[in-house]
Design an enzyme around this catalytic site. Sequence first.
Site, PDB file in Angstrom:
ATOM      1  N   ASP A 271       0.839  -1.190   0.000  1.00  0.00           N
ATOM      2  CA  ASP A 271       0.000   0.000   0.000  1.00  0.00           C
ATOM      3  C   ASP A 271       0.878   1.245   0.000  1.00  0.00           C
ATOM      4  O   ASP A 271       1.996   1.219  -0.534  1.00  0.00           O
ATOM      5  CB  ASP A 271      -0.924  -0.024   1.222  1.00  0.00           C
ATOM      6  CG  ASP A 271      -2.289   0.575   0.941  1.00  0.00           C
ATOM      7  OD1 ASP A 271      -3.261  -0.189   0.848  1.00  0.00           O
ATOM      8  OD2 ASP A 271      -2.379   1.815   0.790  1.00  0.00           O
TER       9      ASP A 271
ATOM     10  N   HIS B 123      -3.521   6.154   3.354  1.00  0.00           N
ATOM     11  CA  HIS B 123      -4.320   4.985   2.987  1.00  0.00           C
ATOM     12  C   HIS B 123      -3.808   3.708   3.645  1.00  0.00           C
ATOM     13  O   HIS B 123      -4.576   2.942   4.246  1.00  0.00           O
ATOM     14  CB  HIS B 123      -4.313   4.835   1.462  1.00  0.00           C
ATOM     15  CG  HIS B 123      -5.262   3.820   0.927  1.00  0.00           C
ATOM     16  ND1 HIS B 123      -4.914   2.504   0.732  1.00  0.00           N
ATOM     17  CD2 HIS B 123      -6.557   3.929   0.505  1.00  0.00           C
ATOM     18  CE1 HIS B 123      -5.943   1.843   0.223  1.00  0.00           C
ATOM     19  NE2 HIS B 123      -6.953   2.688   0.069  1.00  0.00           N
TER      20      HIS B 123
ATOM     21  N   SER C 155     -11.300  -0.997  -0.590  1.00  0.00           N
ATOM     22  CA  SER C 155      -9.961  -1.019   0.012  1.00  0.00           C
ATOM     23  C   SER C 155     -10.040  -1.251   1.509  1.00  0.00           C
ATOM     24  O   SER C 155      -9.116  -1.798   2.115  1.00  0.00           O
ATOM     25  CB  SER C 155      -9.237   0.302  -0.250  1.00  0.00           C
ATOM     26  OG  SER C 155      -8.742   0.367  -1.559  1.00  0.00           O
TER      27      SER C 155
END
Length: 410
Positions: free
Chosen positions: A126, A162, A385
Amino acid sequence: KARHRKMAWDLDDKITKSKGKFGEFKTQRVILQVDSLAAQIVLQNAIETKGGRIKNAHKRFGLITAEIPLNRLKELEADDSFVYISPDREVTISGHLETTTAASQVRTVVNNTTLDGTGIGIAILDSGIDSSHKLLGKTNGNRVVYSQDFTGDNIVGDTNGHGSHVASLAAGASAFASGAYAGVAPNANLINLRVLNDSGSGTASNIIAAMDWCIANKTTYNIRVINLSLGTTAVDSYQFDPLCLAARRAHDAGLVVVAAAGNEGKNAAGQKVYGQIHSPGIEPSVITVGAVNTFGTDVRSDDAITTYSSRGPTRSYYTDNAGVKHYDNLIKPDLVAPGNKLIGAQSANPRTTLLPNVRIQQNPTLDTLMTTDKPSKTMYMSGTSMAAPIVSGAVALLLQAHPTLTPNLV
């Protein structure tokens, strides 16, 4: 007025010993429901004449917390000033994810073992992980056991925001905020492989390199799960798509690959769209995850697929020598999990202390504003996600309970 039983009869949760003029006696902390607090002095006298004392008056709710001698509770029940008497029960918090996914129920299904992901390595490919965040901490040391950058930025922290959020959903520490935001596998080890840059974008080659690294180092860090909360528009058939080929190789090497389905379940007009599963979610050996909206409740009866969650079938294809397109048309996603407005770790910006991570800069309303302490800050995020790491955490629990399972059996 009508009489009814008005005492909760399990009054043994908060028994303490107190001393009065008649010596030591047992008391019970109770919550009293009253018709009105206007006559509070009268009520206080009623409590005190029975050897009790008021601890707190919750005026907005018509409740009083008090300590009462056990042998006087029946007398208090007979007083019409009080509507109902309950023990001041111990309240333990359980994270919404743990409860609605039943992770809290599965913790003790194996005798003498707490299923929390202990010993299982989850590789998070990620935007990096903020390993200093308390939600990603561990009682003894840090659960981020390894970090490496594959973007060329020479940074392993999470500028975008994220990756840290994703990691905390899979394996958020149960000690943080009394478990309110615990991940599904709160004691799993995290392997931080940064494949997305500050803006949250990357290249297939970076991801492939990271998956290759996972295969080479799976024994060293007991990597059993790869989480891919990322994807790209699927054009090539899974038989030729390079991300899919890398994912299949990882699967064949004994790693469970979990990927987000994508967030293209509707068009700009709000209409449902089909056939938009992203790569590498189109790969048959990958567990592809769609998103559910739990509406903030623990029960599942009101759960619904989010409108944005990508729907199958897969429409990737290859063209034969005659120019005919052959579509894969696989049924995807494989599973769905909570993914709407989930609270997780808000990473600090490793590049500057003056600005928050990029996600918060672009959309300040994602900040939960629960604290100003950076290692404790949290944020909202939504998407497939967010759903993918819920499944990755569940896989870690399954592998902790049954270490010999192959990816196919998982």
